[in-house]
Design a protein around this motif. Structure first.
Motif, short mmCIF file in Angstrom:
data_model
loop_
_atom_site.label_atom_id
_atom_site.label_comp_id
_atom_site.label_asym_id
_atom_site.label_seq_id
_atom_site.Cartn_x
_atom_site.Cartn_y
_atom_site.Cartn_z
N TYR A 160 1.00 -1.20 0.22
CA TYR A 160 -0.06 0.25 -0.18
C TYR A 160 0.99 1.00 0.15
O TYR A 160 2.03 1.12 0.35
CB TYR A 160 -1.02 0.07 1.57
CG TYR A 160 -1.68 -0.95 1.65
CD1 TYR A 160 -2.42 -1.82 -0.06
CD2 TYR A 160 -1.45 -2.24 2.44
CE1 TYR A 160 -3.35 -2.64 0.54
CE2 TYR A 160 -2.31 -3.40 2.46
CZ TYR A 160 -2.97 -3.49 1.86
OH TYR A 160 -4.20 -4.91 2.10
N LEU A 161 -0.34 2.15 -0.86
CA LEU A 161 0.91 3.42 0.00
C LEU A 161 0.91 3.94 1.51
O LEU A 161 0.50 3.72 2.20
CB LEU A 161 -0.12 4.68 -0.78
CG LEU A 161 0.16 5.12 -1.98
CD1 LEU A 161 -1.05 5.85 -2.85
CD2 LEU A 161 1.23 5.06 -3.05
N GLN A 162 2.04 4.60 1.36
CA GLN A 162 2.48 4.82 3.22
C GLN A 162 1.43 5.87 3.81
O GLN A 162 1.15 6.70 2.71
CB GLN A 162 3.95 5.07 2.74
CG GLN A 162 4.98 4.68 3.20
CD GLN A 162 4.51 3.12 3.81
OE1 GLN A 162 4.98 3.08 5.67
NE2 GLN A 162 5.05 1.97 3.34
N ILE A 163 1.34 5.37 5.43
CA ILE A 163 0.14 6.63 5.70
C ILE A 163 0.64 7.96 5.55
O ILE A 163 2.04 8.26 5.68
CB ILE A 163 0.07 6.72 6.64
CG1 ILE A 163 -0.92 4.92 6.67
CG2 ILE A 163 -0.87 7.51 7.82
CD1 ILE A 163 -2.48 5.15 6.35
N GLY A 164 0.19 9.26 4.98
CA GLY A 164 1.22 11.00 4.99
C GLY A 164 1.76 10.76 3.80
O GLY A 164 2.25 12.10 3.24
N THR A 204 -7.79 0.72 -2.08
CA THR A 204 -8.70 1.41 -1.83
C THR A 204 -9.06 2.58 -0.14
O THR A 204 -8.15 1.80 0.57
CB THR A 204 -10.58 1.35 -1.48
OG1 THR A 204 -10.46 0.83 -2.47
CG2 THR A 204 -11.37 3.05 -1.18
N TYR A 205 -8.03 3.71 -0.24
CA TYR A 205 -7.99 4.85 0.71
C TYR A 205 -8.21 5.94 1.09
O TYR A 205 -9.73 6.13 0.38
CB TYR A 205 -6.89 5.31 0.46
CG TYR A 205 -5.46 4.47 -0.24
CD1 TYR A 205 -4.38 3.55 0.99
CD2 TYR A 205 -5.22 4.49 -1.48
CE1 TYR A 205 -3.71 3.50 -0.31
CE2 TYR A 205 -4.68 3.91 -2.39
CZ TYR A 205 -3.56 2.80 -1.50
OH TYR A 205 -1.97 1.99 -1.99
N LYS A 206 -8.34 5.50 2.43
CA LYS A 206 -9.24 7.52 2.93
C LYS A 206 -8.67 8.04 2.84
O LYS A 206 -7.36 8.24 3.20
CB LYS A 206 -9.78 6.96 4.76
CG LYS A 206 -10.67 8.08 5.00
CD LYS A 206 -10.77 8.02 6.87
CE LYS A 206 -11.64 8.79 6.88
NZ LYS A 206 -12.09 8.88 8.94
N ALA A 207 -8.64 9.36 2.54
CA ALA A 207 -7.93 11.43 2.25
C ALA A 207 -8.63 11.71 3.19
O ALA A 207 -9.76 11.67 2.72
CB ALA A 207 -7.28 10.54 0.99
N TRP A 208 -7.34 12.70 3.02
CA TRP A 208 -7.86 14.24 3.46
C TRP A 208 -7.58 15.41 1.40
O TRP A 208 -6.33 15.20 1.66
CB TRP A 208 -7.60 15.00 4.32
CG TRP A 208 -7.35 15.96 5.28
CD1 TRP A 208 -7.01 16.92 4.95
CD2 TRP A 208 -8.80 16.27 5.21
NE1 TRP A 208 -7.99 18.30 5.32
CE2 TRP A 208 -8.74 18.06 5.11
CE3 TRP A 208 -9.61 15.85 5.74
CZ2 TRP A 208 -10.14 18.73 6.68
CZ3 TRP A 208 -11.14 16.40 6.74
CH2 TRP A 208 -11.14 17.42 6.66
N VAL A 244 7.64 -1.86 -0.78
CA VAL A 244 7.44 -1.13 0.45
C VAL A 244 7.86 -0.18 0.96
O VAL A 244 6.19 0.74 1.20
CB VAL A 244 7.88 -2.22 1.75
CG1 VAL A 244 7.06 -1.90 2.80
CG2 VAL A 244 7.80 -4.07 1.61
N THR A 245 7.98 0.69 0.54
CA THR A 245 8.49 2.40 1.10
C THR A 245 8.21 3.15 -0.21
O THR A 245 8.71 3.99 -0.07
CB THR A 245 10.05 2.56 1.03
OG1 THR A 245 11.05 2.04 0.80
CG2 THR A 245 10.35 1.74 2.35
N ALA A 246 7.86 2.67 -1.62
CA ALA A 246 7.73 3.24 -2.68
C ALA A 246 6.80 3.42 -3.04
O ALA A 246 5.51 3.19 -2.92
CB ALA A 246 8.56 2.77 -3.73
N SER A 247 6.50 4.56 -4.07
CA SER A 247 4.73 5.17 -4.02
C SER A 247 4.84 4.59 -6.03
O SER A 247 3.61 4.57 -5.90
CB SER A 247 4.45 6.61 -4.43
OG SER A 247 4.86 7.31 -2.93
N ASP A 297 -5.59 6.49 6.21
CA ASP A 297 -5.74 5.47 6.53
C ASP A 297 -6.13 4.76 5.37
O ASP A 297 -6.27 4.66 4.05
CB ASP A 297 -7.31 4.93 7.09
CG ASP A 297 -7.00 3.90 7.81
OD1 ASP A 297 -6.25 2.79 8.35
OD2 ASP A 297 -8.12 3.64 8.53
N ILE A 298 -6.05 2.46 5.49
CA ILE A 298 -6.01 1.97 4.35
C ILE A 298 -7.46 1.35 4.69
O ILE A 298 -8.08 0.46 5.76
CB ILE A 298 -4.80 1.24 4.44
CG1 ILE A 298 -3.68 1.41 3.69
CG2 ILE A 298 -5.42 0.31 3.31
CD1 ILE A 298 -2.36 0.69 4.57
#
Length: 339
Positions: A6-10, A31-35, A58-61, A21-22
């Protein structure tokens, strides 16, 4: 989900959306929750990420593709994802469809930004209400979904994945159609598999073929009928492929003798194995649904849906009031003991 990173939180997407959030992952996306930092509101973001084709450390976008042979399939699926997003964005004023606010390409993949819904899936709603619902609620759900499908089909989109998992009941009892399955169908065809998209009991027989040209509005109509059958009876309908061999699906009126005949007949017609015996359109199906046990007057149907919503809201407020009174008494009791 195994094999998914997944994409990292933040993480910030499109210089605007911050991942908070995931929410989940499926066969073709995350699917993510985002602001939304521009509008200062919560949103839901779906990322194109087909299982078995896409990869990310793991750490990449940035998303990569496992092999060069997968590249064409991946790009084709991504364009389908974006086409679907564009189509849904045009339907932003339709209240019974989850609204798509934005879509874009980034990180070698694509994203769809949607309204963040508060409520629960129809599947959860039914489970929390004893495993089935009464006729009025079923009519409310069916009418809401069919009204949405009229608009969806008009712009050339077929949902292909209607089921209790993909119908959302908001806290105010509005019904929203979510998680369109057109992209899932394409990925299934690329992978020569139907297992990643078809839901037992809800998919019509034409979805078990590899030729998507055999599918149309009638495909969604079958799934709506099967969904209503399930929420009324609490029973998953006999799968359409099994019905092709031996059809033992019990008519609704035999399970629920009190159900209005018009309603029962309409649901069973929608679930016909023969495409030509189903309703030709969502509008035709909608017009056959009763507003009560005797008529199909649209105004009465809308009044009944509003009445159900009002009663639901009153019930929630009443329960909340009881909790508040209990807490007040406990606080007074606790204060008295301290003195």
């Amino acid at each position: 989900m195994e094999g998914t990173y997944y994409l990292q939180i933040g993480t910030i997407l499109h210089d605007r959306y911050e991942i908070k959030d995931i929410l989940g992952a499926g066969g073709f996306g995350i699917t993510y929750k985002a602001w939304d930092n521009t509008l200062q509101t919560e949103v839901c973001i779906k990322e194109y990420y087909p299982v078995g084709i896409a990869n990310r450390t793991v750490t990449a976008s940035q998303v990569s593709v496992y092999t060069n042979a997968d590249e064409a399939s991946y790009k084709r699926g991504m364009q389908r994802f974006l086409r679907e997003a564009r189509g849904l964005a045009k339907l932003g004023s339709v209240k019974n469809i989850v609204n798509v606010h934005d879509y874009f390409e980034e990180n070698n993949t694509a994203y769809m930004v949607m309204e963040y819904l508060k409520g629960k899936t129809l599947k959860c709603f039914v489970r929390e209400n004893g495993g089935k619902v009464d006729e009025d609620v079923a009519i409310h759900v069916a009418c809401s979904v069919l009204e949405a499908l009229q608009h969806v089909h008009a712009v050339g989109i077929i949902h292909r994945d209607i089921s209790p998992d993909n119908i959302y009941i908001c806290d105010n009892m509005e019904v929203k159609l979510i998680d369109f399955g057109a992209l899932k169908q394409e990925i299934a065809e690329l992978n020569k598999s139907t297992s990643i998209i078809l839901k037992y009991g809800f998919a019509p027989p034409e979805q078990y073929t590899s030729n998507s040209r055999e599918q149309g509005a009638w495909t969604d109509i079958y799934a709506v009928g099967a969904t209503v059958y399930y929420i009324l009876t609490g029973l998953i309908p006999q799968d359409s492929i099994m019905r092709m061999m031996e059809d033992v699906l019990v008519p609704l009126e035999e399970i629920i003798p009190s159900i209005s005949k018009n309603f029962s007949d309409a649901i069973m017609k929608a679930m016909s194995l023969n495409i030509r015996e189903r309703f030709a359109s969502a509008e035709d199906f909608l017009n056959e649904l009763p507003s009560d046990t005797e008529t199909n007057d649209t105004k009465n149907r809308q009044q009944r849906k509003k009445s159900y919503k009002d009663n639901y809201v009153k019930s929630v407020k009443k329960t909340k009031g009881r909790h508040e009174k209990t807490e007040k008494k406990e606080n007074q009791h606790s204060s008295g003991r301290k003195k």
